[in-house]
Enzyme design. Structure first.
Site, PDB file in Angstrom:
ATOM      1  N   ILE A 184       0.858  -1.180   0.000  1.00 60.99           N
ATOM      2  CA  ILE A 184       0.000   0.000   0.000  1.00 60.99           C
ATOM      3  C   ILE A 184       0.899   1.235   0.000  1.00 60.99           C
ATOM      4  CG2 ILE A 184      -2.031  -1.049   1.055  1.00 60.99           C
ATOM      5  CD1 ILE A 184      -1.148  -0.094   3.750  1.00 60.99           C
ATOM      6  N   ASP A 185       0.352   2.366  -0.401  1.00 59.07           N
ATOM      7  CA  ASP A 185       1.140   3.589  -0.544  1.00 59.07           C
ATOM      8  C   ASP A 185       1.643   4.106   0.805  1.00 59.07           C
ATOM      9  OD1 ASP A 185       0.549   3.520  -3.276  1.00 59.07           O
ATOM     10  OD2 ASP A 185      -1.255   4.743  -3.012  1.00 59.07           O
ATOM     11  N   LYS A 186       2.666   4.922   0.736  1.00 52.48           N
ATOM     12  CA  LYS A 186       3.292   5.497   1.931  1.00 52.48           C
ATOM     13  C   LYS A 186       2.272   6.126   2.868  1.00 52.48           C
ATOM     14  CE  LYS A 186       6.325   9.435   3.109  1.00 52.48           C
ATOM     15  NZ  LYS A 186       5.295  10.473   3.328  1.00 52.48           N
ATOM     16  N   ARG A 210      -7.207   6.014  -5.448  1.00 58.03           N
ATOM     17  CA  ARG A 210      -6.930   7.451  -5.567  1.00 58.03           C
ATOM     18  C   ARG A 210      -7.204   7.948  -6.988  1.00 58.03           C
ATOM     19  NH1 ARG A 210      -0.920   7.644  -3.467  1.00 58.03           N
ATOM     20  NH2 ARG A 210      -1.200   9.907  -3.731  1.00 58.03           N
TER      21      ARG A 210
END
Length: 305
Positions: A136-138, A238
């Site tokens: 998953i993204d930062k 997103r």
């Protein structure tokens, strides 16, 4: 390129098993990675790791060896939701990068994992991603499954591929979504102008499907939604929410006017992860509560019908 001709002893066995035994000094996980990336061909064609080899199949592959991972072990606290001999389920905080890369050689989840786990610390491979099946993204918080062995990796990778692993997210987005439920089916590809971004590309993008359900609506024009992924493209939720005009609040990369009430990364949380356990073969499900920074923003809003 190296070559290997299938003999009778291998007939009917999986491609990844066959090549692992034939090569001898390369881990199965690395062989699987090579197969999926196209570095292994069967009779000149790309096949899946589960392909059953046939007598006299010609397997060609790039010569390779295991490279010991060069990841710095760091004593970074981990929020472990579950652990057994096959898996570690981590609740990743917002702001933590998952694996080392350009600009982030240390301080990542992987740095913490190789310090915590002997299995991962001594895992061999050619990437700085020991144990990772998905990511998953930062600035996205929430659940990640970490695998400790090849059996678990294969099982979870297959479930990701056939969409039987279920991942659910909660997001706060800009604007009122009038529908109670929705489906976004729009292919995603690399943004041609900004290499770090993704975008909906109807012509050349890869299949991407997101399902959403409205949980709450708030005064001022905000909607809390849950999302289920059928595919797992980079930045999928997103990109999709921005595409339909409802960007995720706080997202620094996608959307306009969505950083007024929060400007410290997207309010997106991976709250539920379900899959078939690689050993017990039973369905398991894990949940992570919404993080404090997310709850604080919701508490500042007024719910409307």
């Amino acid at each position: 390129m190296e070559q290997f001709v299938v003999t009778e002893e291998y007939v009917g066995k999986r491609l990844d098993d066959t090549l692992t035994k034939a090569v001898g000094d390369v881990s199965r996980s690395k062989i699987q990675s090579m197969i999926k990336s196209g570095d292994v061909l069967v009779n000149g064609k790309k096949e899946k790791p589960a392909y059953n080899v046939r007598l006299a199949d010609l397997i060609t592959y790039k010569k390779t060896t295991n490279n010991q991972l060069n990841v710095v072990a760091e004593e970074i606290p981990l929020n472990i939701v579950f652990e057994d001999e096959d898996l570690i389920i981590i609740n990743k905080p917002q702001g933590m990068v998952v694996h080392p890369g350009n600009g982030h050689p240390t301080g990542t989840l992987v740095n913490a994992l190789v310090n915590y786990s002997e299995e991962l610390a001594h895992k061999e491979g050619n990437e700085f991603r020991p144990g990772l099946v998905h990511r998953i993204d930062k600035d996205t918080s929430g659940l990640l499954a970490i695998v400790k062995n090849d059996k678990a990796y294969e099982a979870l990778a297959d479930q990701l591929s056939d969409h039987s692993m279920h991942r659910e997210y909660i997001a706060l987005v800009k604007g009122f979504i009038e529908e109670s439920d929705g489906k976004i089916d729009a292919p995603i590809g690399r943004d041609p102008k900004i290499k770090t971004k993704m975008c909906v590309n109807l012509k050349n993008g890869k299949e991407a499907v997101t399902f959403f359900h409205v949980l709450k609506r708030y005064a001022g024009g905000y909607t809390l939604i849950s999302c289920k992924l059928r595919t797992g493209r980079t930045h999928q939720i997103r990109v999709h929410m921005d595409y339909i005009g409802h960007p995720v609040i706080g997202d620094p990369m996608y959307g306009q006017g969505n950083r007024v009430i929060y400007d410290n990364g997207q309010l997106l949380h991976a709250y539920c992860l379900s899959f078939m356990h690689p050993t017990t073969k039973k369905e398991v499900s894990y949940e992570a509560p919404m993080p404090e920074h997310f709850v604080k923003v919701l508490d500042s809003l007024i719910e409307v019908e």
